[in-house]
Design a protein around this motif. Structure first.
Motif, PDB file in Angstrom:
ATOM      1  N   ILE A 191       6.840  -4.987  27.229  1.00  0.00           N
ATOM      2  CA  ILE A 191       7.089  -4.322  28.471  1.00  0.00           C
ATOM      3  C   ILE A 191       6.660  -5.243  29.861  1.00  0.00           C
ATOM      4  O   ILE A 191       7.864  -5.347  30.658  1.00  0.00           O
ATOM      5  CB  ILE A 191       6.528  -2.817  28.869  1.00  0.00           C
ATOM      6  CG1 ILE A 191       7.124  -1.846  27.839  1.00  0.00           C
ATOM      7  CG2 ILE A 191       6.668  -2.251  29.973  1.00  0.00           C
ATOM      8  CD1 ILE A 191       6.394  -0.571  27.778  1.00  0.00           C
ATOM      9  N   SER A 192       5.715  -6.059  29.730  1.00  0.00           N
ATOM     10  CA  SER A 192       5.381  -6.474  31.296  1.00  0.00           C
ATOM     11  C   SER A 192       6.138  -7.706  31.094  1.00  0.00           C
ATOM     12  O   SER A 192       6.629  -8.276  32.183  1.00  0.00           O
ATOM     13  CB  SER A 192       3.874  -6.856  31.003  1.00  0.00           C
ATOM     14  OG  SER A 192       3.651  -7.843  30.025  1.00  0.00           O
ATOM     15  N   THR A 200       2.547  -2.362  26.001  1.00  0.00           N
ATOM     16  CA  THR A 200       2.601  -2.862  27.192  1.00  0.00           C
ATOM     17  C   THR A 200       2.933  -4.454  27.336  1.00  0.00           C
ATOM     18  O   THR A 200       3.312  -4.919  28.435  1.00  0.00           O
ATOM     19  CB  THR A 200       1.523  -2.697  28.153  1.00  0.00           C
ATOM     20  OG1 THR A 200       0.201  -3.287  27.477  1.00  0.00           O
ATOM     21  CG2 THR A 200       0.951  -1.229  28.140  1.00  0.00           C
ATOM     22  N   GLY A 254       3.603   3.641  26.744  1.00  0.00           N
ATOM     23  CA  GLY A 254       2.323   3.814  26.060  1.00  0.00           C
ATOM     24  C   GLY A 254       1.888   5.128  25.873  1.00  0.00           C
ATOM     25  O   GLY A 254       1.508   5.224  24.444  1.00  0.00           O
ATOM     26  N   PHE A 298       6.066  -1.438  36.258  1.00  0.00           N
ATOM     27  CA  PHE A 298       5.197  -1.730  35.347  1.00  0.00           C
ATOM     28  C   PHE A 298       4.144  -0.596  34.984  1.00  0.00           C
ATOM     29  O   PHE A 298       4.094  -0.233  33.752  1.00  0.00           O
ATOM     30  CB  PHE A 298       4.156  -3.082  35.365  1.00  0.00           C
ATOM     31  CG  PHE A 298       3.316  -3.283  34.183  1.00  0.00           C
ATOM     32  CD1 PHE A 298       3.554  -3.747  32.970  1.00  0.00           C
ATOM     33  CD2 PHE A 298       2.041  -2.934  34.435  1.00  0.00           C
ATOM     34  CE1 PHE A 298       2.748  -3.782  31.963  1.00  0.00           C
ATOM     35  CE2 PHE A 298       0.919  -3.003  33.405  1.00  0.00           C
ATOM     36  CZ  PHE A 298       1.408  -3.468  32.076  1.00  0.00           C
ATOM     37  N   SER A 339       5.144   1.348  31.556  1.00  0.00           N
ATOM     38  CA  SER A 339       3.903   1.174  30.630  1.00  0.00           C
ATOM     39  C   SER A 339       3.094   2.494  30.391  1.00  0.00           C
ATOM     40  O   SER A 339       2.721   3.099  29.266  1.00  0.00           O
ATOM     41  CB  SER A 339       2.926   0.381  31.170  1.00  0.00           C
ATOM     42  OG  SER A 339       3.556  -1.195  31.188  1.00  0.00           O
ATOM     43  N   GLY A 389      -0.786   2.077  22.236  1.00  0.00           N
ATOM     44  CA  GLY A 389      -0.317   2.036  23.768  1.00  0.00           C
ATOM     45  C   GLY A 389      -0.525   0.624  24.405  1.00  0.00           C
ATOM     46  O   GLY A 389       0.309   0.437  25.114  1.00  0.00           O
ATOM     47  N   TYR A 390      -1.537   0.004  24.014  1.00  0.00           N
ATOM     48  CA  TYR A 390      -1.719  -1.466  24.936  1.00  0.00           C
ATOM     49  C   TYR A 390      -0.865  -2.371  24.174  1.00  0.00           C
ATOM     50  O   TYR A 390      -0.160  -3.151  25.084  1.00  0.00           O
ATOM     51  CB  TYR A 390      -3.313  -1.715  24.529  1.00  0.00           C
ATOM     52  CG  TYR A 390      -4.228  -1.352  25.534  1.00  0.00           C
ATOM     53  CD1 TYR A 390      -4.122  -1.344  26.900  1.00  0.00           C
ATOM     54  CD2 TYR A 390      -5.469  -0.490  25.197  1.00  0.00           C
ATOM     55  CE1 TYR A 390      -4.923  -0.704  28.045  1.00  0.00           C
ATOM     56  CE2 TYR A 390      -6.391   0.006  26.071  1.00  0.00           C
ATOM     57  CZ  TYR A 390      -6.164  -0.145  27.282  1.00  0.00           C
ATOM     58  OH  TYR A 390      -6.982   0.592  28.189  1.00  0.00           O
TER      59      TYR A 390
END
Length: 109
Positions: free
Chosen positions: A84-85, A81, A49, A41, A45, A77-78
């Motif tokens: 992705i998570s 994530t 990000g 992660f 990330s 960018g946040y």
């Protein structure tokens, strides 16, 4: 191809077989699974990000609002994530570890 419904309750034979293979989740196992998720992660990330944030910041700067570049970059960018998570969490659930594999079982009520 078989017509197996994966959402049916498992037979008692299967439940007994699964119970025989189950192990208690120890701190060692929990730490290995956690670390397997965390390092992936952080790496993906950070890269994702940074790339998406930079592109967003650049676009806002080109559009004549350079003061918003940092904010837009951070927000994008946040936001990247989150998917992705979720993707990585699913990947970790399907991963084969050295001596075990994580399984999700139906709960017999």
């Amino acid at each position: 191809m078989s017509n197996t419904n994966i959402y049916k309750n498992p037979s008692s034979e299967l439940v007994n077989q699964v119970d025989d293979n189950m192990v208690e989740v120890t701190w060692s196992i929990a730490t290995r699974v956690w670390w397997s998720y965390v390092w992936r992660f952080m790496l993906i990330s950070l890269l994702g990000g940074a790339i998406i944030g930079a592109i967003g910041g650049l676009i806002v700067g080109i559009l004549g609002k350079p003061e918003l570049g940092g904010i837009i970059g951070v927000v994008l960018g946040y936001l990247i994530t989150l998917p992705i998570s979720i993707y990585l969490f699913k990947k970790i659930l399907n991963k084969d570890y050295k001596h075990y594999k994580i399984r999700v079982l139906t709960k017999n009520l």
